[in-house]
Enzyme design. Structure first.
Site, short mmCIF file in Angstrom:
data_model
loop_
_atom_site.label_atom_id
_atom_site.label_comp_id
_atom_site.label_asym_id
_atom_site.label_seq_id
_atom_site.Cartn_x
_atom_site.Cartn_y
_atom_site.Cartn_z
N LEU A 395 0.79 -1.22 0.00
CA LEU A 395 0.00 0.00 0.00
C LEU A 395 0.83 1.28 0.00
O LEU A 395 0.36 2.33 0.39
CB LEU A 395 -0.95 0.02 1.21
CG LEU A 395 -1.81 -1.21 1.43
CD1 LEU A 395 -2.63 -1.06 2.71
CD2 LEU A 395 -2.74 -1.44 0.25
N CYS A 396 2.08 1.24 -0.43
CA CYS A 396 2.90 2.46 -0.52
C CYS A 396 2.98 3.18 0.81
O CYS A 396 2.94 4.41 0.87
CB CYS A 396 2.33 3.42 -1.57
SG CYS A 396 3.21 3.34 -3.12
N ASN A 397 3.06 2.43 1.90
CA ASN A 397 3.18 3.07 3.20
C ASN A 397 4.12 2.25 4.07
O ASN A 397 3.70 1.53 4.97
CB ASN A 397 1.78 3.18 3.84
CG ASN A 397 1.79 4.14 5.00
OD1 ASN A 397 2.54 3.95 5.97
ND2 ASN A 397 0.99 5.18 4.92
#
Ligand SMILES: *Cc1c(COP(=O)(O)O)cnc(C)c1O
EC number: 2.8.1.9
Length: 842
Positions: A395-397
């Site tokens: 999730l790009c986190n």
């Protein structure tokens, strides 16, 4: 919002979805964080605007050019108005996306004489984290408490105070939707704890504003820079914005780069000098031609959004309400033993239903009733079949994921070394999940989406009884019976000359050659994408099922015919390709070009047919630019090239019977004699040389599907080479579905085969091989009845064994035919040792 107000809103959105977005009738759309769904009326509004006005490129005096300039300035004002930002105090810089806005701020700080200090919150999106690579000094704040403590300190923050600083954080985490305090921007400005050097704030509002208002009316409390992804608010256009507090704008004076449109004068050649535009910030920062049409579409988007939803406040109330319903629904799911099904990654300070602390996003993972994790890759496959769109993975986190999943840096590096990559299927490593499932609700979501997800999880993941007793009913008794020798025979043999295209049935009575790498001519060709070189598959391109190759051994050609429904798309309806791969057969050596293509992640050397007619037929039929390629022919006995692929199939846990412990016996005295670690060469098939299925198993599966009112599966969807059937005429009523799980060897006619393990399945089995339409079945029923360790299996990987005297004709030219008798040898069969001993040493 009152309960009945929500009911009205739901009905209103449902109605709109039918009218404006018919695709959504059948779809459960739970991925609003990437984009909001655009409505038909938005596209119509924009198209009317475009065809009724003449817009030129700005930067000229013509009326069309002036019209564009005026429109763009109006849109700027309107966008500021959406956030109550006074144009006296703020300016808008249009950028491609939120990331581009972050990079503009980064460039300005990087180009300060002494560099800059960078502080960022752990919950930052990857695009914020990346800024650290350009900072002189950096610090990642591991919690809100650490930020609070830093703000409370009167002494300087964890930086040296000789350079300007930038503190960046998300207004809402894109991982779990938690909302962070907006007040930090004001307090940092007041704190002045940077030894007299400026300390700027960068608020990443990309996730927040997709479903929430942002109020910049108090300039003193506002961030210096705020970035947005406008397509997350409106769905369309693809555009981002950087909102700059004008008072902080002089930080951009030091930005060294200048692009077209941002300068008043540039001197080149003998002297190097330039003068930046100085009237407005956006003039200085918008490098190159503006995305004019996107900016105009933004105007339409704001109009339609307001018309359809009223305001961002209304969207916020509705989506907050739905997220609470979802959170409650997921939390209430329990297995039969009362353990919870969903582990929801909610921040401890967040409360679903309270918009101040929590946005409309729910992130979670699924556990089985033993507490083990369910693979997200498998959840994705099933949800795809059920038309549920959600997002899984990292999730790009990176910081938020590591914290929620308890992954230490060393574990993440170890997982990387072990092959985990963003977007691949390695989602459980070291018995911990490496990603999560994220559901994001938005303006177009309804309670129906929420309910259908909860229902889906209940249907497939809630286990009311122990899975061991239901999935392994026969295991314990297996060893007590002598191996059964039911009469079986080969019902059909199928060749798939072109990987993922239709199969071709070997005619009755035809003796077909078997090789180490599979049945002759099976998967020797494939189609590859012209730009990426990746092999095409039916999962992505279901219409491949309608491309029907056949082998004409008399003529020596592979004949490719298209199903009728494809013929209207192509100039030609048929094509032949010589079976011979001998380059001299072709007038020009360059007909083949050596090229590496990618099949199932392996890089293999193949030869591309350059004939434009060949490429055109396949490209037109599928609507994707592709080439036909051929795997280097591997004749019998010929050695494989070093780039050749090998079978990865192995016995699955469910196939290894749990042995009864007989008191006094040697524990583990007998285990399966040959672990199939021997590498088996394969051509373009996914995992093993030959795939075998059983008619009885298919019949059992179809009985279950039909009992639920579903559509029975054709044998073709399993894309097996060998279908084995029982001779039921002799023994009616004694079908043995799934007996093949326990077979170790097979004798077919005069040939021996080894079973390499069960074949893992995905939603590709739902593609009807006659119409290329996608169904729910058989994947749904397979998932309910043939799922072991979270994976779904049907059919067995198989390979040919060369047995006996290497000089005998039978060993030199092994063949099998339709109708051949089949004799299976189960695990523990005494004959297994004999088979192994007589393997031809090649
Ligand atoms: C989506 C998102 C981004 C990245 O936005 P792009 O428009 O893809 O550059 C950054 N931060 C957050 C919080 C986001 O949700």
């Amino acid at each position: 919002m009152e309960e009945n107000e929500h009911t009205r809103y739901n009905e209103y959105i449902e109605d709109m979805r039918q009218r404006e977005y018919p695709m959504l009738k059948e779809t459960t759309y739970l991925d609003h964080a990437g984009t909001t769904l655009y409505a038909k009326s938005l596209i119509e509004q924009f198209s009317t605007d475009m065809i009724s006005n003449l817009y030129g490129n700005p930067h000229s005096a013509s009326t069309s050019s002036q019209l564009s300039s005026r429109r763009i300035e109006n849109v700027r004002l309107r966008l500021l108005g959406l956030f109550n930002a006074d144009p006296e105090d703020f300016d808008v810089v249009f950028v491609a996306n939120a990331t581009a806005g972050i990079k503009l701020v980064m460039e300005a700080l990087r180009d300060q004489g002494d560099g800059f200090w960078y502080g960022y919150h752990r919950d930052s999106h990857t695009s914020l984290v990346g800024v650290r690579e350009t900072a002189r000094k950096q610090h990642c704040f591991s919690s809100d408490a650490e930020v609070e403590q830093w703000l409370a300190e009167s002494s300087p923050r964890p930086s040296s105070s000789c350079m300007p600083g930038l503190f960046a954080y998300p207004a809402q985490s894109n991982m779990n939707g938690r909302r962070l305090p907006l007040d930090w921007c004001r307090r940092i400005r007041l704190a002045e704890n940077n030894g007299g050097r400026p300390l700027y704030t960068l608020l990443d509002a990309a996730a927040l504003v997709s479903t929430s208002p942002l109020d910049l009316s108090n300039c003193d409390a506002a961030p210096d820079f705020a970035v947005l992804s406008l397509y997350k608010v409106f769905g369309f256009p693809d555009l981002g914005a950087l909102i700059v507090r004008k008072e902080s704008g002089d930080v951009f004076d030091k930005r060294r780069y200048f692009g077209g449109g941002t300068v008043d004068m540039v001197v080149c050649v003998r002297e190097q000098w330039h003068a930046k535009k100085s009237e407005t910030l956006h003039e200085q920062l918008e490098d190159g031609t503006l995305p004019i049409h996107n900016i105009m579409a933004l105007d339409s988007a704001m109009t339609i959004h307001q018309k359809l939803f009223g305001s961002l406040e209304a969207v916020s109330r509705h989506s907050t309400y739905l997220a609470k319903k979802l959170y409650d629904g997921l939390s209430s799911l329990r297995h039969g033993n009362d353990s919870s099904v969903c582990e929801v990654y909610k921040a401890s300070a967040s409360v679903y239903g309270d918009w101040r602390t929590q946005g409309p996003i729910v992130s979670f993972n699924i556990r089985n009733s033993h507490g083990g994790w369910v693979s997200n890759a498998e959840v994705e496959k099933l949800s795809a079949v059920r038309n549920i769109q959600l997002r899984t993975g990292g999730l790009c986190n990176p910081g938020g994921i590591a914290e929620s999943l308890g992954l230490a840096p060393w574990e993440m590096k170890q997982n990387f070394s072990a092959g985990q990559r963003c977007g691949n299927d390695n989602d459980i490593m070291g018995s911990k999940p490496t990603g999560m499932i994220r559901v994001s609700l938005g303006a177009m979501s309804t309670i129906r989406d929420v309910n259908s997800l909860v229902q889906f999880l209940r249907e497939f993941y809630v286990q009311m009884e122990s899975p061991i007793s239901t999935l392994f009913p026969r295991v314990t008794s297996l060893q007590l019976k002598p191996p059964t020798r039911n009469p079986f025979h080969v019902e059909s043999l199928t060749i798939f000359p072109i990987k993922s295209c239709a199969g071709w049935k070997v005619p009755q009575g035809k003796a077909w050659e078997v090789r180490r790498e599979g049945l002759a001519w099976d998967r020797e060709w494939c189609l590859v994408h012209q730009s990426t070189g990746v092999a095409l598959s039916q999962k992505r391109y279901p219409k491949m099922a309608l491309i029907r190759p056949s082998l004409d051994l008399d003529e020596g050609v592979l004949r490719i015919r298209l199903a009728e429904s494809l013929q209207s798309r192509t100039a030609a309806a048929e094509l032949t390709v010589p079976l011979s791969a001998d380059p001299t057969l072709f007038s020009d050596e360059a007909v083949f070009k050596q090229k590496a293509v990618r099949v199932c992640g392996d890089s293999i050397t193949s030869r591309t047919y350059k004939s434009p007619e060949i490429s055109r037929l396949f490209s037109e039929a599928l609507g994707v630019a592709c080439h036909l390629v051929r795997f280097p022919a591997v004749g019998k006995g010929a050695d494989l090239t070093p780039s050749s692929r090998h079978s990865k199939a192995h016995l699955q846990q469910h196939q290894i019977p749990a042995r009864m412990q007989i008191p006094g016996s040697f524990p583990e005295a007998q285990s399966f004699p040959l672990e199939p670690t021997v590498e088996r060469p394969i051509l373009l098939s996914n995992e093993s040389p030959i795939l075998t299925i059983s008619r009885s198993s298919l019949n059992r599966l179809n009985e279950l599907i039909k009992a639920e009112g579903g559509k029975a599966a054709q044998a073709e969807v399993f894309r097996a080479n060998i279908v084995i059937a029982e001779d039921l005429a002799s023994t009616p009523g004694t079908e043995q579905p799934y007996a093949e799980d326990y077979w170790r060897f097979l004798q077919i006619g005069t040939q021996y085969f080894q079973m390499l393990g069960s074949c893992r399945r995905c939603q590709m089995v739902c593609v009807d091989q006659h119409t290329a339409e996608k169904n729910e079945e058989p994947f749904v029923t397979l998932s309910k009845t043939r799922r072991f360790d979270g994976k779904v299996f049907f059919g067995q990987h198989t390979c040919h064994l060369a047995i006996g005297d290497a000089s005998s004709p039978l060993a030199q030219n092994p063949t099998i035919s339709v109708g051949d008798p089949v004799c299976p040898y189960e695990d523990g069969d005494a004959a297994n040792d004999l088979i192994l001993q007589s393997l031809v040493n090649t």
